[in-house]
Design an enzyme around this catalytic site. Structure first.
Site, mmCIF file in Angstrom:
data_model
loop_
_atom_site.group_PDB
_atom_site.id
_atom_site.type_symbol
_atom_site.label_atom_id
_atom_site.label_comp_id
_atom_site.label_asym_id
_atom_site.label_seq_id
_atom_site.Cartn_x
_atom_site.Cartn_y
_atom_site.Cartn_z
ATOM 1 C CG HIS A 17 -51.703 26.321 46.755
ATOM 2 N ND1 HIS A 17 -50.557 25.058 45.908
ATOM 3 C CD2 HIS A 17 -52.440 24.778 47.011
ATOM 4 C CE1 HIS A 17 -50.868 24.381 45.736
ATOM 5 N NE2 HIS A 17 -51.661 23.919 46.020
ATOM 6 C CE LYS A 41 -47.798 16.210 49.161
ATOM 7 N NZ LYS A 41 -49.266 16.869 48.923
ATOM 8 C CB SER A 128 -48.278 20.845 43.358
ATOM 9 O OG SER A 128 -49.083 22.392 43.984
HETATM 10 P P1 ADP Z 1 -51.483 19.040 50.868
HETATM 11 O O1 ADP Z 1 -50.496 18.247 50.440
HETATM 12 O O2 ADP Z 1 -51.768 19.089 52.915
HETATM 13 O O3 ADP Z 1 -52.933 18.640 50.135
HETATM 14 P P2 ADP Z 1 -51.909 20.903 48.800
HETATM 15 O O4 ADP Z 1 -50.102 21.770 48.597
HETATM 16 O O5 ADP Z 1 -51.200 19.459 47.718
HETATM 17 O O6 ADP Z 1 -51.441 20.099 50.008
HETATM 18 O O7 ADP Z 1 -53.470 21.386 49.034
HETATM 19 C C1 ADP Z 1 -53.289 22.808 50.299
HETATM 20 C C2 ADP Z 1 -54.884 22.710 50.252
HETATM 21 O O8 ADP Z 1 -55.150 23.114 48.189
HETATM 22 C C3 ADP Z 1 -55.242 21.121 49.776
HETATM 23 O O9 ADP Z 1 -56.663 21.477 50.794
HETATM 24 C C4 ADP Z 1 -55.786 20.867 48.141
HETATM 25 O O10 ADP Z 1 -56.818 20.315 48.664
HETATM 26 C C5 ADP Z 1 -56.043 22.536 47.643
HETATM 27 N N1 ADP Z 1 -55.810 22.657 46.770
HETATM 28 C C6 ADP Z 1 -54.826 22.369 45.744
HETATM 29 N N2 ADP Z 1 -54.586 22.499 45.023
HETATM 30 C C7 ADP Z 1 -56.109 23.825 44.508
HETATM 31 C C8 ADP Z 1 -56.975 23.563 43.736
HETATM 32 N N3 ADP Z 1 -56.824 23.587 42.320
HETATM 33 N N4 ADP Z 1 -57.809 24.810 43.292
HETATM 34 C C9 ADP Z 1 -58.809 24.242 44.848
HETATM 35 N N5 ADP Z 1 -58.042 23.198 46.498
HETATM 36 C C10 ADP Z 1 -56.355 23.309 46.186
#
Ligand code: ADP
Length: 164
Positions: A17, A41, A128
């Site tokens: 992130h 979630k 995460s």
């Molecule tokens: P959400 O529940 O909205 O998917 P996340 O916190 O899981 O929230 O992810 C937020 C954004 O960050 C999403 O676009 C996700 O694809 C991106 N993301 C999460 N982890 C990574 C990573 N390791 N590399 C690139 N983008 C990521």
């Protein structure tokens, strides 16, 4: 001013992130990292905790601010005067979900653009949910999240720090 909104659950913020936020901050004059209040979630951290962990992780970037929001992402983006949404793409499954979401957002807010950043190779498998699972079982996750996030997770799970 060019403003972008980077929305997500960030439960908790990972190095993946941080990488996306930092790269967005080099492209836009201001980036608002938007922590979604009640994603569909199970959450480990409260909204306030997720915001605090993210603020600390991104404090070194002056053109980033971190806010929480509820309701439609595109509505919050408009409120922040953002002209683009930022998302990160890892493996192909991310693409399908992001594509669907992008089409829905385009229908809801035709003027809002989506900018997707490809993950950095080293964060390809950083998520995460996997990090939480590994940490809960006492695994070493310290090189995948900021230091204060590793500490906060261990406190939640009441696991001892890894000696490595
Ligand atoms: P959400 O529940 O909205 O998917 P996340 O916190 O899981 O929230 O992810 C937020 C954004 O960050 C999403 O676009 C996700 O694809 C991106 N993301 C999460 N982890 C990574 C990573 N390791 N590399 C690139 N983008 C990521």
């Amino acid at each position: 001013m060019s403003i972008a909104l980077y929305p997500g659950s960030f439960d908790p913020v990972t190095n993946g992130h941080v990488d996306i936020a930092a790269r967005a901050a080099s492209l836009f004059e201001q980036v608002v990292v938007a922590v979604y209040d009640i994603p569909p979630k199970h959450l480990l951290f409260t909204t306030e905790e997720r915001v605090e962990l993210m603020r600390k992780a991104l404090a070194y970037l002056p053109n980033i601010r971190v806010e929480s929001y509820s309701g439609l992402t595109v509505d919050f983006a408009k409120k922040m005067n953002a002209k683009a949404l930022v998302r990160g793409l890892r493996v192909s499954s991310d693409f399908e979900r992001e594509f669907e979401m992008a089409l829905m957002n385009k229908k809801l807010a035709p003027d809002m653009e989506l900018v997707c950043f490809m993950t950095n190779l080293e964060y390809q498998f950083v998520s995460s949910s996997l990090i939480k699972e590994a940490c809960k079982l006492g695994g070493y996750i310290d090189d995948l999240v900021p230091e204060h996030v590793a500490l906060a997770m261990r406190e939640k799970f009441a696991v001892e720090p890894d000696a490595r």
